[in-house]
Design a protein around this motif. Structure first.
Motif, PDB file in Angstrom:
ATOM      1  N   GLY A 153       0.826  -1.205   0.000  1.00  0.00           N
ATOM      2  CA  GLY A 153       0.000   0.000   0.000  1.00  0.00           C
ATOM      3  C   GLY A 153       0.856   1.249   0.000  1.00  0.00           C
ATOM      4  N   THR A 154       0.196   2.390  -0.122  1.00  0.00           N
ATOM      5  CA  THR A 154       0.892   3.675  -0.132  1.00  0.00           C
ATOM      6  C   THR A 154       0.659   4.480   1.139  1.00  0.00           C
ATOM      7  OG1 THR A 154      -0.961   4.785  -1.199  1.00  0.00           O
ATOM      8  CG2 THR A 154       0.714   3.800  -2.641  1.00  0.00           C
TER       9      THR A 154
ATOM     10  N   ARG B  17       0.039   5.305   8.577  1.00  0.00           N
ATOM     11  CA  ARG B  17      -0.420   6.433   7.751  1.00  0.00           C
ATOM     12  C   ARG B  17       0.335   7.707   8.115  1.00  0.00           C
ATOM     13  NH1 ARG B  17      -5.628   3.963   8.638  1.00  0.00           N
ATOM     14  NH2 ARG B  17      -6.340   2.977   6.703  1.00  0.00           N
ATOM     15  N   TRP B  18       0.592   7.890   9.411  1.00  0.00           N
ATOM     16  CA  TRP B  18       1.383   9.060   9.833  1.00  0.00           C
ATOM     17  C   TRP B  18       2.769   9.008   9.201  1.00  0.00           C
ATOM     18  CZ3 TRP B  18       6.035   9.058  12.447  1.00  0.00           C
ATOM     19  CH2 TRP B  18       6.508  10.310  12.844  1.00  0.00           C
ATOM     20  N   ALA B  19       3.405   7.834   9.247  1.00  0.00           N
ATOM     21  CA  ALA B  19       4.747   7.696   8.673  1.00  0.00           C
ATOM     22  C   ALA B  19       4.719   7.948   7.167  1.00  0.00           C
ATOM     23  CB  ALA B  19       5.300   6.307   8.966  1.00  0.00           C
ATOM     24  N   ALA B  20       3.668   7.469   6.497  1.00  0.00           N
ATOM     25  CA  ALA B  20       3.571   7.649   5.047  1.00  0.00           C
ATOM     26  C   ALA B  20       3.478   9.119   4.668  1.00  0.00           C
ATOM     27  CB  ALA B  20       2.357   6.900   4.503  1.00  0.00           C
ATOM     28  N   GLY B  21       2.907   9.929   5.543  1.00  0.00           N
ATOM     29  CA  GLY B  21       2.733  11.342   5.247  1.00  0.00           C
ATOM     30  C   GLY B  21       3.935  12.204   5.552  1.00  0.00           C
TER      31      GLY B  21
ATOM     32  N   PRO C 214       2.670  15.639  -0.346  1.00  0.00           N
ATOM     33  CA  PRO C 214       3.448  16.835   0.012  1.00  0.00           C
ATOM     34  C   PRO C 214       4.715  17.030  -0.809  1.00  0.00           C
ATOM     35  CG  PRO C 214       2.616  15.799   1.993  1.00  0.00           C
ATOM     36  CD  PRO C 214       2.250  14.890   0.854  1.00  0.00           C
ATOM     37  N   ALA C 215       5.380  15.943  -1.197  1.00  0.00           N
ATOM     38  CA  ALA C 215       6.615  16.072  -1.964  1.00  0.00           C
ATOM     39  C   ALA C 215       6.389  16.702  -3.337  1.00  0.00           C
ATOM     40  CB  ALA C 215       7.270  14.703  -2.132  1.00  0.00           C
TER      41      ALA C 215
END
Length: 434
Positions: free
Chosen positions: A9-10, A91-95, A286-287
């Motif tokens: 997943g992303t 999800r926090w880490a992914a963001g 964000p990137a």
């Protein structure tokens, strides 16, 4: 058949591969088979209803990273691993933009390809233990991309079942790894490919690319074009007035959004299509913000800020409404795209496409008759191609109709599921039921 699909997943943005795997698993279940998705790394983000029967998370992204960096985390207790695999934390880490350096990404990719010799072997053992239980034990395991090929040997040895792998555009990622990881990753992948029973390429173009790069025998690569769930896709009652050029993909340089912006500037300056507008939808993280900000500035400098609309991370229903609002779609990717689900989605709504003459696009347009090709990475040529369609309403209507008819006939998810199932049966030596 009992089929397990391993899908990364992303965590925080919609992923075409996740959506493809999710709709495929649901279609296989509708055909009467037990298809289960096993999520990996990060929670799956899809714009359709979540698949039923999902398994627990394996190879959670935080655990994978920490085990790569420290031997201590290769021996942590199960309760701590479960805590680090909590979806909210992942999800926090992914963001967190920039959390992983390019060097870290190269190290982790290589380690995962090394499988039982990699630093995430504890995670591999947990996956094998789960798959070995009677209630989960599959007849076939499908890997969603070749970056998971390092798992194939251990799965095949432990479970005595064939492992299949989808080919879906991984070369761009691998070629983007920094030295020395790029060459080492390709070398390890070529070695691990022997553990995979069969590869399923999403296009003839991409199957040949990976067959050549991994030196695979021709009979080991099977082509199954992607399909989409057609529910809710329908043409607009009337074409938009003034006309609208659309884009539906991640807002990134690789997908060529900057090329389309420049083409739109040319199109407006030429002045032959009165009032033409631009609508941009799709995934953004964000990137991507600095890149998108520069594009907005470019439009504003040419007095076109109000002529363009940006719609980030649209829902499934909003995506269908967006497509119906378009006259033509263009995603001028700068690399050899393995497929391009957005083409199918546009055609399902009767919208023609203008795409670069490379990657899988010539193959798709030949199969559907739903668009035209133009030279890649050339904003002027793209503007002229889009303009030629917008000035010919009859041709635009014919191309849109051809594309929709082709998708309805040959690019539904049920056809994809039957063809994937056929490859699974042959790999497992299972006869089709009468």
């Amino acid at each position: 058949m009992k089929i397990v699909q391993l899908t990364p997943g992303t965590g925080n943005f919609y992923c075409g591969l996740c959506m493809r795997d999710s709709t495929l698993a649901a279609a296989l279940r509708r055909l009467g088979h037990d298809a289960v998705i096993v999520p990996m790394y990060l929670p799956m983000m899809i714009d359709e209803p979540a698949p039923a029967g999902e398994a627990p998370m394996f190879f959670g992204g935080i655990n994978v990273y920490l085990q790569q960096k420290s031997a201590l985390f290769r021996h942590t207790p199960a309760w701590l691993d479960r805590l680090l695999d909590r979806p909210r934390l992942l999800r926090w880490a992914a963001g967190r933009a920039g959390l992983t350096r390019e060097e870290d990404l190269g190290e982790i990719t290589l380690s995962m390809l090394q499988g039982e010799q990699g630093r995430q072997v504890k995670e591999l053992h947990k996956l094998l233990a789960w798959l070995s239980k009677d209630e989960h034990r599959p007849q076939v395991v499908c890997l969603s991309n070749v970056m998971l090929a390092g798992l194939a040997g251990a799965i095949r040895s432990r479970l005595n079942v064939p492992v299949l792998c989808t080919l879906h555009g991984e070369d761009a990622f691998l070629d983007g790894l920094p030295d020395p990881y790029r060459e080492r990753a390709w070398s390890e992948l070529a070695r691990r490919a022997a553990d995979v029973e069969a590869f399923i390429a999403v296009s003839r173009y991409y199957g040949e690319v990976m067959r050549r790069r991994l030196e695979l025998p021709p009979g080991k690569v099977h082509v199954v074009h992607n399909g989409i769930l057609l529910d809710g896709y329908a043409p607009a009652a009337a074409p938009p007035d003034p006309p609208v050029v659309g884009y539906l993909a991640r807002w990134s340089p690789q997908k060529g959004l900057h090329t389309l912006i420049e083409a739109f500037v040319h199109l407006r300056k030429r002045g032959r299509v009165a009032g033409v507008r631009l609508r941009v939808a799709g995934t953004t993280i964000p990137a991507d913000e600095p890149f998108v900000s520069r594009l907005r500035t470019r439009l504003a400098e040419n007095g076109l800020g109000s002529a363009a609309e940006f719609l980030p991370n649209v829902s499934h229903g909003d995506k269908q409404e967006f497509l119906r609002s378009l006259s033509v779609l263009s995603v001028p990717a700068t690399y050899g795209e393995a497929f391009g689900l957005y083409c199918l989605e546009a055609w399902a709504c009767g919208v023609p496409v203008v795409q670069p003459r490379h990657g899988a696009f010539p193959e798709l347009i030949e199969a559907t008759g739903g668009g035209i090709l133009c030279p890649p990475d050339d904003p002027q040529a793209l503007a002229e191609s889009i303009e030629s369609l917008l000035l010919d309403a009859d041709r635009m209507r014919v191309l849109g109709r051809r594309g929709r008819e082709a998708v309805l006939e040959r690019f539904g998810v049920e056809r994809m599921a039957r063809e994937v199932l056929d490859v699974c049966r042959r790999a497992a030596g299972v006869e089709a039921r009468a």
